[in-house]
Design a protein around this motif. Sequence first.
Motif, mmCIF file in Angstrom:
data_model
loop_
_atom_site.group_PDB
_atom_site.id
_atom_site.type_symbol
_atom_site.label_atom_id
_atom_site.label_comp_id
_atom_site.label_asym_id
_atom_site.label_seq_id
_atom_site.Cartn_x
_atom_site.Cartn_y
_atom_site.Cartn_z
ATOM 1 N N ALA A 108 -7.081 -15.623 2.857
ATOM 2 C CA ALA A 108 -6.893 -14.443 3.702
ATOM 3 C C ALA A 108 -6.771 -13.185 2.849
ATOM 4 C CB ALA A 108 -5.660 -14.616 4.586
ATOM 5 N N THR A 109 -6.059 -13.304 1.740
ATOM 6 C CA THR A 109 -5.903 -12.167 0.826
ATOM 7 C C THR A 109 -7.247 -11.744 0.254
ATOM 8 O OG1 THR A 109 -3.684 -12.928 0.230
ATOM 9 C CG2 THR A 109 -4.741 -11.369 -1.266
ATOM 10 N N MET A 110 -8.073 -12.713 -0.137
ATOM 11 C CA MET A 110 -9.405 -12.424 -0.667
ATOM 12 C C MET A 110 -10.256 -11.679 0.357
ATOM 13 S SD MET A 110 -10.362 -16.003 -2.609
ATOM 14 C CE MET A 110 -12.097 -15.531 -2.733
ATOM 15 N N ILE A 111 -10.191 -12.116 1.618
ATOM 16 C CA ILE A 111 -10.997 -11.492 2.666
ATOM 17 C C ILE A 111 -10.565 -10.045 2.876
ATOM 18 C CG2 ILE A 111 -11.483 -11.522 5.156
ATOM 19 C CD1 ILE A 111 -11.396 -14.607 4.960
ATOM 20 N N VAL A 112 -9.257 -9.816 2.969
ATOM 21 C CA VAL A 112 -8.736 -8.459 3.150
ATOM 22 C C VAL A 112 -9.111 -7.586 1.956
ATOM 23 C CG1 VAL A 112 -6.622 -7.083 3.289
ATOM 24 C CG2 VAL A 112 -6.852 -9.158 4.674
ATOM 25 N N ASP A 113 -8.934 -8.124 0.755
ATOM 26 C CA ASP A 113 -9.230 -7.374 -0.458
ATOM 27 C C ASP A 113 -10.730 -7.102 -0.578
ATOM 28 O OD1 ASP A 113 -8.215 -6.388 -3.147
ATOM 29 O OD2 ASP A 113 -9.800 -7.765 -3.765
ATOM 30 N N HIS A 114 -11.545 -8.093 -0.213
ATOM 31 C CA HIS A 114 -13.000 -7.951 -0.290
ATOM 32 C C HIS A 114 -13.492 -6.825 0.612
ATOM 33 C CE1 HIS A 114 -16.855 -9.617 -1.594
ATOM 34 N NE2 HIS A 114 -17.298 -9.304 -0.394
ATOM 35 N N ALA A 115 -12.775 -6.613 1.709
ATOM 36 C CA ALA A 115 -13.144 -5.542 2.633
ATOM 37 C C ALA A 115 -12.572 -4.199 2.212
ATOM 38 C CB ALA A 115 -12.667 -5.883 4.046
ATOM 39 N N GLY A 116 -11.816 -4.178 1.107
ATOM 40 C CA GLY A 116 -11.285 -2.923 0.584
ATOM 41 C C GLY A 116 -10.119 -2.366 1.363
ATOM 42 N N LEU A 117 -9.276 -3.250 1.901
ATOM 43 C CA LEU A 117 -8.149 -2.800 2.716
ATOM 44 C C LEU A 117 -6.817 -3.114 2.042
ATOM 45 C CD1 LEU A 117 -9.265 -3.983 6.266
ATOM 46 C CD2 LEU A 117 -9.272 -1.651 5.392
ATOM 47 N N SER A 118 -5.803 -2.365 2.415
ATOM 48 C CA SER A 118 -4.424 -2.684 2.067
ATOM 49 C C SER A 118 -3.678 -2.974 3.359
ATOM 50 C CB SER A 118 -3.749 -1.507 1.356
ATOM 51 O OG SER A 118 -4.351 -1.243 0.111
ATOM 52 N N GLY A 119 -2.667 -3.836 3.271
ATOM 53 C CA GLY A 119 -1.890 -4.106 4.472
ATOM 54 C C GLY A 119 -1.027 -5.340 4.347
ATOM 55 N N HIS A 120 -0.482 -5.753 5.478
ATOM 56 C CA HIS A 120 0.505 -6.831 5.541
ATOM 57 C C HIS A 120 -0.106 -8.067 6.189
ATOM 58 C CE1 HIS A 120 3.707 -3.913 4.571
ATOM 59 N NE2 HIS A 120 2.988 -3.087 5.313
ATOM 60 N N ILE A 121 0.088 -9.221 5.559
ATOM 61 C CA ILE A 121 -0.334 -10.494 6.123
ATOM 62 C C ILE A 121 0.898 -11.215 6.655
ATOM 63 C CG2 ILE A 121 -1.382 -12.734 5.664
ATOM 64 C CD1 ILE A 121 -3.092 -11.417 3.528
ATOM 65 N N PHE A 122 0.791 -11.678 7.907
ATOM 66 C CA PHE A 122 1.892 -12.390 8.561
ATOM 67 C C PHE A 122 1.484 -13.833 8.834
ATOM 68 C CE2 PHE A 122 3.239 -8.136 9.187
ATOM 69 C CZ PHE A 122 4.575 -8.138 9.584
ATOM 70 N N ASP A 123 2.419 -14.746 8.674
ATOM 71 C CA ASP A 123 2.259 -16.135 9.097
ATOM 72 C C ASP A 123 2.618 -16.187 10.579
ATOM 73 O OD1 ASP A 123 2.624 -18.828 9.736
ATOM 74 O OD2 ASP A 123 3.475 -19.335 7.799
#
Length: 202
Positions: A108-123
Amino acid sequence: MVDEALKLRREYRVPFWEAVLLIARRDSIEVDAVLEAANHHQPMEAFKNIDLVANSVTPETLDGLITSLESNQVLTFSSQITLIDGSTIHIPMLDFRIRPNPENLNLATMIVDHAGLSGHIFDSGNSYHFYGTSTVDGAAGLANFLGKFSLFAPFVDQRWIAHQLIEGACALRISRGKNFAEPPRQVRYVATPGSNRTALGS
């Protein structure tokens, strides 16, 4: 048919409605009725909506709203923000389709980072939710954001994306739910977009 679809979802993470449609077509089970059910969209306006002024959105406010919920109710957070001039912006939000575990959190972190975004991931208890720290402008910006992330299916929930596009806004659960004893909890903050970018599938 429903039992088989639930089994496929449980064992192989096959999206429920994709499984139902494939089983119906395979077994010639009232395909037209199944298509009608699959086409159902529950608009947000059918639910109770609470508008909050930005500076009133505090942990205490949200805790109060969650505490007031009845046992069969959930509280969801909408992406849409209405500005003073009447225009709208949206908080980028995502619903993933991968089970919570260390490997999938990294995915999930890779996908968010690959899209060039910053933010919070929640379980979420079943998968992961994402809230961006930037915003996108209006319906066109939201559609562009969701469209780009639909390319990451099956890791993101494509049917969830479809419903958000129909609605023109995103919504994610922030309270306990019918099948969840706990609310989603933050597990990672993704910062410095692109710093760890890896081409998926390469």
